[in-house]
Design an enzyme around this catalytic site. Structure first.
Site, PDB file in Angstrom:
ATOM      1  N   CYS A 135       0.827  -1.207   0.000  1.00 34.58           N
ATOM      2  CA  CYS A 135       0.000   0.000   0.000  1.00 34.58           C
ATOM      3  C   CYS A 135       0.866   1.264   0.000  1.00 34.58           C
ATOM      4  O   CYS A 135       1.423   1.637   1.036  1.00 34.58           O
ATOM      5  CB  CYS A 135      -0.914  -0.027   1.236  1.00 34.58           C
ATOM      6  SG  CYS A 135      -1.915   1.448   1.398  1.00 34.58           S
ATOM      7  N   CYS A 138      -0.621   4.082   2.212  1.00 29.05           N
ATOM      8  CA  CYS A 138      -0.401   3.924   3.657  1.00 29.05           C
ATOM      9  C   CYS A 138       1.065   4.171   4.018  1.00 29.05           C
ATOM     10  O   CYS A 138       1.364   4.841   5.001  1.00 29.05           O
ATOM     11  CB  CYS A 138      -0.754   2.510   4.124  1.00 29.05           C
ATOM     12  SG  CYS A 138      -2.150   1.761   3.303  1.00 29.05           S
ATOM     13  N   ASP A 139       1.993   3.620   3.233  1.00 30.37           N
ATOM     14  CA  ASP A 139       3.393   3.572   3.663  1.00 30.37           C
ATOM     15  C   ASP A 139       4.338   4.476   2.873  1.00 30.37           C
ATOM     16  O   ASP A 139       5.463   4.701   3.315  1.00 30.37           O
ATOM     17  CB  ASP A 139       3.898   2.119   3.584  1.00 30.37           C
ATOM     18  CG  ASP A 139       3.094   1.210   4.515  1.00 30.37           C
ATOM     19  OD1 ASP A 139       2.625   1.709   5.550  1.00 30.37           O
ATOM     20  OD2 ASP A 139       2.928   0.022   4.198  1.00 30.37           O
TER      21      ASP A 139
END
Ligand SMILES: Cc1cc2nc3c(=O)[nH]c(=O)nc-3n(C[C@H](O)[C@H](O)[C@H](O)COP(=O)(O)OP(=O)(O)OC[C@H]3O[C@@H](n4cnc5c(N)ncnc54)[C@H](O)[C@@H]3O)c2cc1C
Length: 309
Positions: A135, A138-139
């Site tokens: 992701c 997200c990261d």
């Protein structure tokens, strides 16, 4: 007609499930949707959606989710948080089972989508969440001015690699073929981005590090040569697998476990329909998921109606 708790149960709250819900409440079916996490599905982890009609400038995955959920709720869709762990479809009334109980319905729509495939290489499990990610939304921000690898060659791999260049100083895009599968417009953007370094005909064979990921080993499948790349992160987009483990074998699936339906989105079990990424289909996108779901809800409505006659 035998008694059941609901006309229709929708399993999964991604774009397919939410769309099926919108159509079902507007058809005045007694319907409920079950989602095991939070509604939204894979678009929650999508940075930017540019190919879903109606948003000329594109829209963030999260905003699209918020809008779909708000629309479904405004129309009166009941959404509950629970995981379906098995399905009894042996009788005309279907029984949907949770860890803490069960409910029944005349029809079911399976909209359980898919999850990312892992690479299956040595060391991968140890670095999940410690350098290995699926992701970018997200990261990605953790990799400001760092070097990352991205594995894959389809739309998701290329689009998300471009997104990663907002943070990372270099993205090695590693692909096992000598050309990308992604849509041409994404390929053009990737080729024009000087932070993206394409590594062709190559597969990742190992990941190593101590506290976090430090390097990956890549094999050129044409020459057989191995090369190490020092990286701080490695993002994997090499395809998806269906969330169909709980679905009984009486429902036909393809060799990868994706559910087979007819053109009405009905599975091999009467009254059980499927829509979206969990279905055996040539394209898995938001537009196809919502299209499938509209047909599935329409077919479910007609199926339920037919039981009354
Ligand atoms: C990083 C990334 C970027 C993408 N970018 C794009 C893009 O730009 N444009 C585009 O069109 N598509 C894009 N896609 C693909 C798109 O997200 C999917 O095609 C779409 O989300 C499929 O919707 P779905 O509802 O079928 O499945 P999903 O989105 O997978 O939703 C399924 C839902 O079912 C739930 N569920 C699963 N099993 C159970 C259970 N047993 N009980 C209860 N709930 C369950 C899951 O938690 C999930 O919320 C992208 C995907 C990814 C991963």
């Amino acid at each position: 007609m035998e008694k059941a708790d609901y006309d229709l149960i929708i399993i999964g709250g991604g774009p397919a499930g939410l769309t099926a819900g919108i159509y079902a409440v507007r058809a005045r079916l007694n319907v409920i949707l079950y989602e095991k996490l939070v509604p939204g599905g894979q678009i929650i982890v999508t940075d930017w959606v540019e190919n879903f009609p109606g948003f000329p400038e594109g829209i963030s995955g999260m905003e699209l989710v918020d809008r779909m959920v708000a629309q479904a709720k405004r129309l009166g869709l009941k959404i509950e948080n629970n995981e379906v762990i098995s399905l009894d479809i042996s009788g005309p009334v279907k029984r949907v089972v949770f860890p803490d109980g069960a409910i029944t319905a005349h029809a079911v729509i399976l909209a359980t989508g898919a999850h990312p495939k892992k690479l299956g290489v040595l060391g991968e499990e140890a670095f999940l969440g410690k350098g290995i990610s699926f992701c970018a939304t997200c990261d990605g921000p953790f990799y400001k001015n760092k070097v990352v690898a991205a594995v894959g060659g389809g739309d998701t791999a290329v689009q998300e690699s471009i997104y990663l260049t907002k943070f990372a100083k270099k993205v090695y895009l590693i692909h096992r073929r000598d050309q990308l599968r992604a849509t041409k417009i994404l390929q053009e953007r990737a080729f024009a981005n000087d932070k993206i370094d394409l590594i062709w005909n190559s597969v990742v064979t190992g990941v190593e590090g101590s506290d976090g990921l430090e390097k990956i080993t890549v094999k050129n499948i044409k020459t057989g040569e191995f090369k190490e790349f020092p990286v701080d992160g490695c993002f994997i987009w090499v395809g998806i697998l269906p969330n169909s483990g709980f679905i009984p074998d009486t429902i036909k699936k393809d060799e990868y476990g994706f559910i087979i339906t007819d053109y009405k989105m009905e599975t091999s079990a009467p009254g059980v329909f499927a829509a979206g990424d969990g279905r055996s289909t040539p394209l898995r996108q938001i537009a196809t998921a919502v299209g499938d779901a509209a047909i599935a809800a329409f077919s479910a409505e007609h199926y339920i109606e037919s039981l009354k006659n």
